[in-house]
Scaffold this active site. Structure first.
Site, PDB file in Angstrom:
ATOM      1  N   THR A  28     -14.146 -32.049 -29.930  1.00  0.00           N
ATOM      2  CA  THR A  28     -15.382 -32.193 -29.674  1.00  0.00           C
ATOM      3  C   THR A  28     -16.104 -32.468 -31.146  1.00  0.00           C
ATOM      4  OG1 THR A  28     -15.913 -30.338 -28.034  1.00  0.00           O
ATOM      5  CG2 THR A  28     -17.505 -30.802 -29.287  1.00  0.00           C
ATOM      6  N   HIS A  31     -15.801 -36.177 -31.446  1.00  0.00           N
ATOM      7  CA  HIS A  31     -16.804 -36.871 -30.671  1.00  0.00           C
ATOM      8  C   HIS A  31     -17.892 -36.847 -31.777  1.00  0.00           C
ATOM      9  CE1 HIS A  31     -15.143 -37.576 -26.520  1.00  0.00           C
ATOM     10  NE2 HIS A  31     -14.531 -36.453 -26.712  1.00  0.00           N
ATOM     11  N   GLU A  50     -15.415 -22.828 -33.632  1.00  0.00           N
ATOM     12  CA  GLU A  50     -14.017 -22.173 -33.539  1.00  0.00           C
ATOM     13  C   GLU A  50     -13.902 -21.393 -34.817  1.00  0.00           C
ATOM     14  OE1 GLU A  50     -10.919 -24.672 -32.347  1.00  0.00           O
ATOM     15  OE2 GLU A  50     -11.967 -25.715 -30.998  1.00  0.00           O
ATOM     16  N   CYS A  82     -34.880 -20.835 -18.242  1.00  0.00           N
ATOM     17  CA  CYS A  82     -34.544 -22.158 -17.576  1.00  0.00           C
ATOM     18  C   CYS A  82     -34.030 -21.956 -16.102  1.00  0.00           C
ATOM     19  CB  CYS A  82     -33.740 -23.134 -18.134  1.00  0.00           C
ATOM     20  SG  CYS A  82     -32.005 -22.798 -18.147  1.00  0.00           S
ATOM     21  N   CYS A  93     -27.211 -23.331 -19.494  1.00  0.00           N
ATOM     22  CA  CYS A  93     -28.633 -23.483 -20.018  1.00  0.00           C
ATOM     23  C   CYS A  93     -29.370 -24.949 -20.010  1.00  0.00           C
ATOM     24  CB  CYS A  93     -28.991 -22.795 -21.349  1.00  0.00           C
ATOM     25  SG  CYS A  93     -30.834 -22.674 -21.718  1.00  0.00           S
TER      26      CYS A  93
END
Length: 331
Positions: A28, A31, A50, A82, A93
């Site tokens: 991630t 990314h 992490e 929400c 969420c």
């Protein structure tokens, strides 16, 4: 990529300040580096979701942890109002603050976070190993979503860190696991952990899986690679009424063989992040030694070498890179 010291935020009411020991880097984060999450990320960003560390101080009203406690963080901060939250799916969420992506993360010496995201570790738990709790929780959630059972035959497409962790959790649940990967270094790493492997660059994946399953197909296929070819392959590998779990982050839409989905009545599931029960499960799997933490940690580098750690992750030569945020971080 620059590294610099940040002025720590003192914990306010309901907040916990953590002395960060280790921060793990993951796909991630790559990314983010590649710009795939620019719509969410404010720059400059403090990476890191992490982690492990020790409570340094607590703000007024904090009751669940105390200074000196070993902790990790479940980096999900939801609004509670929400439709997803009200339906009990707070981890999905609509306005989720994924700490370390949507707000500053753990790649700093002192990190202040809300009390509700702090997870206390058992006394004596290894901080080095506990830096893997978050990705193990991802794997625990993915396997739980799949509803696999003992004896199932499982194919994991992608032999990176999350793929290996999914394979490990699935094997612990009693499944027979085959990991498909194209990179020879990662194939060796996966084989060293005792898994059946399939070299997708050299072998016909569908033929191998068909033979392995006596023509039936896999009970569960986890798509972890993020590659378009793997998405197409997944539907060909699953048995009639088999399950495909989409784990990887796909930054753009991918082609999918809906004829296969229709013909075999396949079930396709998304699996995003984790819930608290997955985090608690991950802590226990690490403490019990189910997760081969030392084998998965390729290297630990100092904070100043974070850019080099990202380069090794990008090159695919590392399984899990940890940054020792504190000089002489405790084990």
């Amino acid at each position: 990529m620059r590294t610099e010291r940040l002025d720590p935020l003192e914990p306010a009411e309901g907040q916990v300040q953590i002395t960060v020991a280790y921060t793990g880097l993951c796909g991630t984060d790559l990314h983010i580096v590649h710009g795939n999450m620019d719509a969410r990320v404010d720059r400059p960003l403090v990476f890191g979701h992490e982690m492990s560390g020790t409570v340094a101080a607590t703000g007024p009203g904090v009751t669940t942890v105390s200074p000196g406690d070993r902790v990790t963080v479940m980096p999900l901060d939801w609004d509670g109002t929400c439709p997803a939250c009200l339906a009990g799916h707070q981890h999905l969420c609509h306005h989720l603050n994924f700490i370390g992506i949507d707000s500053p993360g753990s790649l700093q010496e002192l990190w202040t976070v809300p009390e509700q995201v702090v997870v206390r570790l058992p006394d004596g738990a290894s901080l080095r190993h506990a830096a893997l709790v978050e990705p193990v929780a991802v794997a625990a959630h993915d396997v739980r979503r799949s509803e696999l059972t003992a004896g199932d035959k499982v194919v994991v497409l992608g032999g990176g860190p999350i793929g290996v962790l999914i394979a490990t959790v699935a094997r612990h649940a009693g499944a027979e696991v085959c990991v498909s990967e194209v990179d020879p270094t990662r194939l060796q790493q996966v084989e060293a952990l005792g898994f059946r492997t399939l070299n997708a660059a050299q072998e016909d994946v569908e033929s191998v899986v068909t033979e392995w399953t006596s023509g039936a197909g896999a009970d569960v296929v986890f798509e972890v690679s993020g590659a378009p070819a793997a998405v197409l392959a997944a539907t060909a590998l699953a048995k009639v009424r088999g399950t495909i779990v989409v784990v990887a982050i796909h930054p753009t839409p991918r082609p999918l063989d809906l004829q296969r989905v229709f013909w075999r009545e396949l079930r396709i599931l998304g699996a995003r992040v984790y819930e608290r029960e997955d985090f608690d499960r991950a802590v226990q799997l690490i403490v019990d030694g189910v997760i081969p933490a030392e084998e998965l940690i390729t290297d630990v580098v100092p904070l100043e070498a974070t850019a080099d750690a990202f380069a090794r992750l990008e090159a695919g030569t590392a399984m899990k890179m940890l940054v020792a945020v504190q000089d002489g971080a405790a084990s």
